[in-house]
Design a protein around this motif. Structure first.
Motif, PDB file in Angstrom:
ATOM      1  N   ILE A   1      40.575  46.538  52.665  1.00 20.18           N
ATOM      2  CA  ILE A   1      41.205  46.117  51.419  1.00 20.18           C
ATOM      3  C   ILE A   1      42.615  45.625  51.720  1.00 20.18           C
ATOM      4  CG2 ILE A   1      41.997  48.475  50.876  1.00 20.18           C
ATOM      5  CD1 ILE A   1      41.473  47.725  47.880  1.00 20.18           C
ATOM      6  N   THR A   2      42.932  44.465  51.191  1.00 18.37           N
ATOM      7  CA  THR A   2      44.245  43.862  51.405  1.00 18.37           C
ATOM      8  C   THR A   2      45.046  43.941  50.112  1.00 18.37           C
ATOM      9  OG1 THR A   2      43.355  42.333  53.062  1.00 18.37           O
ATOM     10  CG2 THR A   2      45.478  41.773  52.083  1.00 18.37           C
ATOM     11  N   VAL A   3      46.221  44.535  50.205  1.00 12.62           N
ATOM     12  CA  VAL A   3      47.100  44.706  49.050  1.00 12.62           C
ATOM     13  C   VAL A   3      48.460  44.114  49.402  1.00 12.62           C
ATOM     14  CG1 VAL A   3      48.124  46.346  47.430  1.00 12.62           C
ATOM     15  CG2 VAL A   3      45.898  46.858  48.463  1.00 12.62           C
ATOM     16  N   ALA A   4      48.850  43.079  48.675  1.00 10.55           N
ATOM     17  CA  ALA A   4      50.149  42.422  48.907  1.00 10.55           C
ATOM     18  C   ALA A   4      50.332  42.030  50.368  1.00 10.55           C
ATOM     19  CB  ALA A   4      51.290  43.317  48.450  1.00 10.55           C
ATOM     20  N   GLY A   5      49.254  41.531  50.979  1.00  8.56           N
ATOM     21  CA  GLY A   5      49.333  41.010  52.336  1.00  8.56           C
ATOM     22  C   GLY A   5      49.099  42.004  53.453  1.00  8.56           C
TER      23      GLY A   5
ATOM     24  N   GLY B   1      47.895  55.246  48.549  1.00  5.01           N
ATOM     25  CA  GLY B   1      49.226  55.354  47.955  1.00  5.01           C
ATOM     26  C   GLY B   1      49.960  54.033  47.835  1.00  5.01           C
ATOM     27  N   VAL B   2      49.210  52.944  47.712  1.00  6.67           N
ATOM     28  CA  VAL B   2      49.832  51.627  47.560  1.00  6.67           C
ATOM     29  C   VAL B   2      49.494  51.077  46.171  1.00  6.67           C
ATOM     30  CG1 VAL B   2      49.882  51.167  50.030  1.00  6.67           C
ATOM     31  CG2 VAL B   2      47.851  50.531  48.720  1.00  6.67           C
ATOM     32  N   ASN B   3      49.870  49.829  45.927  1.00  6.28           N
ATOM     33  CA  ASN B   3      49.746  49.278  44.577  1.00  6.28           C
ATOM     34  C   ASN B   3      48.330  48.800  44.251  1.00  6.28           C
ATOM     35  OD1 ASN B   3      52.476  49.684  43.847  1.00  6.28           O
ATOM     36  ND2 ASN B   3      53.053  47.866  45.007  1.00  6.28           N
ATOM     37  N   VAL B   4      47.399  49.755  44.296  1.00  2.00           N
ATOM     38  CA  VAL B   4      46.013  49.476  43.937  1.00  2.00           C
ATOM     39  C   VAL B   4      45.416  50.743  43.358  1.00  2.00           C
ATOM     40  CG1 VAL B   4      45.110  50.061  46.234  1.00  2.00           C
ATOM     41  CG2 VAL B   4      43.806  48.520  44.745  1.00  2.00           C
ATOM     42  N   SER B   5      44.551  50.592  42.372  1.00  2.00           N
ATOM     43  CA  SER B   5      43.864  51.740  41.795  1.00  2.00           C
ATOM     44  C   SER B   5      42.360  51.515  41.860  1.00  2.00           C
ATOM     45  CB  SER B   5      44.292  51.969  40.339  1.00  2.00           C
ATOM     46  OG  SER B   5      43.850  50.908  39.514  1.00  2.00           O
TER      47      SER B   5
ATOM     48  N   ILE C   1      38.088  48.139  41.024  1.00  2.00           N
ATOM     49  CA  ILE C   1      39.241  48.073  41.918  1.00  2.00           C
ATOM     50  C   ILE C   1      40.238  47.100  41.314  1.00  2.00           C
ATOM     51  CG2 ILE C   1      40.055  47.460  44.232  1.00  2.00           C
ATOM     52  CD1 ILE C   1      37.224  48.084  45.247  1.00  2.00           C
ATOM     53  N   GLN C   2      41.483  47.531  41.139  1.00  4.43           N
ATOM     54  CA  GLN C   2      42.466  46.625  40.544  1.00  4.43           C
ATOM     55  C   GLN C   2      43.870  46.874  41.074  1.00  4.43           C
ATOM     56  OE1 GLN C   2      41.590  47.563  36.422  1.00  4.43           O
ATOM     57  NE2 GLN C   2      43.355  48.937  36.292  1.00  4.43           N
ATOM     58  N   GLY C   3      44.621  45.793  41.146  1.00  4.32           N
ATOM     59  CA  GLY C   3      46.019  45.906  41.530  1.00  4.32           C
ATOM     60  C   GLY C   3      46.824  46.521  40.407  1.00  4.32           C
ATOM     61  N   THR C   4      47.885  47.200  40.758  1.00  2.00           N
ATOM     62  CA  THR C   4      48.739  47.823  39.747  1.00  2.00           C
ATOM     63  C   THR C   4      50.014  47.014  39.493  1.00  2.00           C
ATOM     64  OG1 THR C   4      49.773  49.231  41.435  1.00  2.00           O
ATOM     65  CG2 THR C   4      47.873  50.132  40.257  1.00  2.00           C
ATOM     66  N   GLN C   5      50.157  45.893  40.200  1.00  5.00           N
ATOM     67  CA  GLN C   5      51.291  44.999  39.960  1.00  5.00           C
ATOM     68  C   GLN C   5      50.784  43.573  39.812  1.00  5.00           C
ATOM     69  OE1 GLN C   5      54.335  45.493  42.960  1.00  5.00           O
ATOM     70  NE2 GLN C   5      55.168  47.295  41.950  1.00  5.00           N
ATOM     71  N   THR C   6      51.456  42.810  38.953  1.00  3.72           N
ATOM     72  CA  THR C   6      51.057  41.432  38.699  1.00  3.72           C
ATOM     73  C   THR C   6      51.666  40.489  39.735  1.00  3.72           C
ATOM     74  OG1 THR C   6      52.938  41.183  37.192  1.00  3.72           O
ATOM     75  CG2 THR C   6      50.828  41.835  36.215  1.00  3.72           C
TER      76      THR C   6
ATOM     77  N   PHE D   1      39.117  42.476  49.017  1.00  4.51           N
ATOM     78  CA  PHE D   1      38.425  43.444  49.869  1.00  4.51           C
ATOM     79  C   PHE D   1      37.138  42.857  50.431  1.00  4.51           C
ATOM     80  CE2 PHE D   1      37.250  44.231  45.441  1.00  4.51           C
ATOM     81  CZ  PHE D   1      35.847  44.226  45.485  1.00  4.51           C
ATOM     82  N   SER D   2      36.651  43.488  51.484  1.00  4.43           N
ATOM     83  CA  SER D   2      35.391  43.085  52.117  1.00  4.43           C
ATOM     84  C   SER D   2      34.770  44.317  52.755  1.00  4.43           C
ATOM     85  CB  SER D   2      35.639  42.010  53.190  1.00  4.43           C
ATOM     86  OG  SER D   2      36.475  42.527  54.221  1.00  4.43           O
ATOM     87  N   GLY D   3      33.500  44.202  53.096  1.00  7.45           N
ATOM     88  CA  GLY D   3      32.848  45.289  53.814  1.00  7.45           C
ATOM     89  C   GLY D   3      31.861  46.089  53.005  1.00  7.45           C
ATOM     90  N   LEU D   4      31.541  45.647  51.786  1.00  5.72           N
ATOM     91  CA  LEU D   4      30.429  46.236  51.042  1.00  5.72           C
ATOM     92  C   LEU D   4      29.211  45.376  51.353  1.00  5.72           C
ATOM     93  CD1 LEU D   4      32.115  47.079  47.604  1.00  5.72           C
ATOM     94  CD2 LEU D   4      31.761  48.563  49.579  1.00  5.72           C
ATOM     95  N   THR D   5      28.193  45.973  51.944  1.00  4.46           N
ATOM     96  CA  THR D   5      27.110  45.189  52.541  1.00  4.46           C
ATOM     97  C   THR D   5      26.149  44.559  51.547  1.00  4.46           C
ATOM     98  OG1 THR D   5      25.696  47.143  52.776  1.00  4.46           O
ATOM     99  CG2 THR D   5      27.187  46.620  54.610  1.00  4.46           C
ATOM    100  N   GLY D   6      26.222  44.956  50.274  1.00  2.98           N
ATOM    101  CA  GLY D   6      25.328  44.361  49.301  1.00  2.98           C
ATOM    102  C   GLY D   6      23.979  45.050  49.213  1.00  2.98           C
TER     103      GLY D   6
END
Length: 209
Positions: free
Chosen positions: A62-66, A106-110, A126-131, A139-144
């Motif tokens: 999961i990538t959050v703010a880079g 503990g980063v800006n994602v819930s 899954i959602q960001g907590t900052q605009t 994100f990636s890695g859910l195999t479907g």
């Protein structure tokens, strides 16, 4: 002494608060679009303890703010990978396990696990907590697996776009403090109609000695 006060022709679109240094006068503000945060919903799970179907080889990233965090414990910043930087997610995690791992960063994602249409239909949200675009989440890695697994982008991260006195601005937040001296603008909803922000004399807050 007299402080300043700000009013809006339509506070449901844009409101304003006057602070120190606010110059009396009027301003035209058009809210083109609001800043938004990333919001994704992954559906197709049958319970809150269903398998998260994390990629067994590459893990869930999961990538959050880079910055990218991986369930294998690594953290990637500007292309530099640091091993054992975050908690490793155990083997065969449930969607609740994955939710807890995301929150534990503990980063800006819930994240949350919710029942949707019935007791056998659940979703991982899954959602960001900052605009703003700089705070985007992906994100990636859910195999479907199961095949019914569906990732829906509810909203994408975007900056607010607005026009003040004929000039177009873009900001990551809907609370803007750096465009009009002494004013905090609160962008509340988009509208094609320009609103007028008036700054005038506020209540008399002086007192006798």
């Amino acid at each position: 002494f007299n402080n300043s006060a700000a009013s809006s022709s339509d506070a449901t679109v844009v409101s304003a608060t006057a602070g120190n240094g606010a110059v009396k006068g009027s301003h035209s503000v058009t809210v083109t679009s609001l800043a938004t945060a990333t919001r994704n919903t992954v559906t197709g799970y049958t319970s809150s303890t269903a398998s998260a179907t994390v990629d067994a080889t590459n893990g869930f990233a999961i990538t959050v703010a880079g910055t990218t965090y991986n369930t294998n414990g690594s953290k990637t910043v500007n292309g530099v990978v640091t091993a054992n930087a975050v908690t490793v997610l155990g083997a065969s995690p449930t969607i609740t396990d994955l939710k807890n791992w995301i929150i534990g960063l503990g980063v800006n994602v819930s994240a949350s696990v919710v029942q949707t249409t019935s007791s056998s239909n659940w979703a991982l949200m899954i959602q960001g907590t900052q605009t703003g675009t700089t705070n985007a989440v992906s994100f990636s890695g859910l195999t479907g697996v199961p095949a019914t697994l569906t990732d829906t982008s509810v909203t994408t991260a975007a900056n607010a776009s607005f026009i003040v006195n004929g000039t177009t601005f873009s900001r990551a937040s809907n609370s803007v403090t750096d465009v009009i001296d002494g004013l905090t603008l609160s962008l509340n909803k988009a509208s094609a109609t320009a609103q007028t922000i008036n700054v005038g004399k506020g209540a008399d807050i002086s007192s006798e000695a």
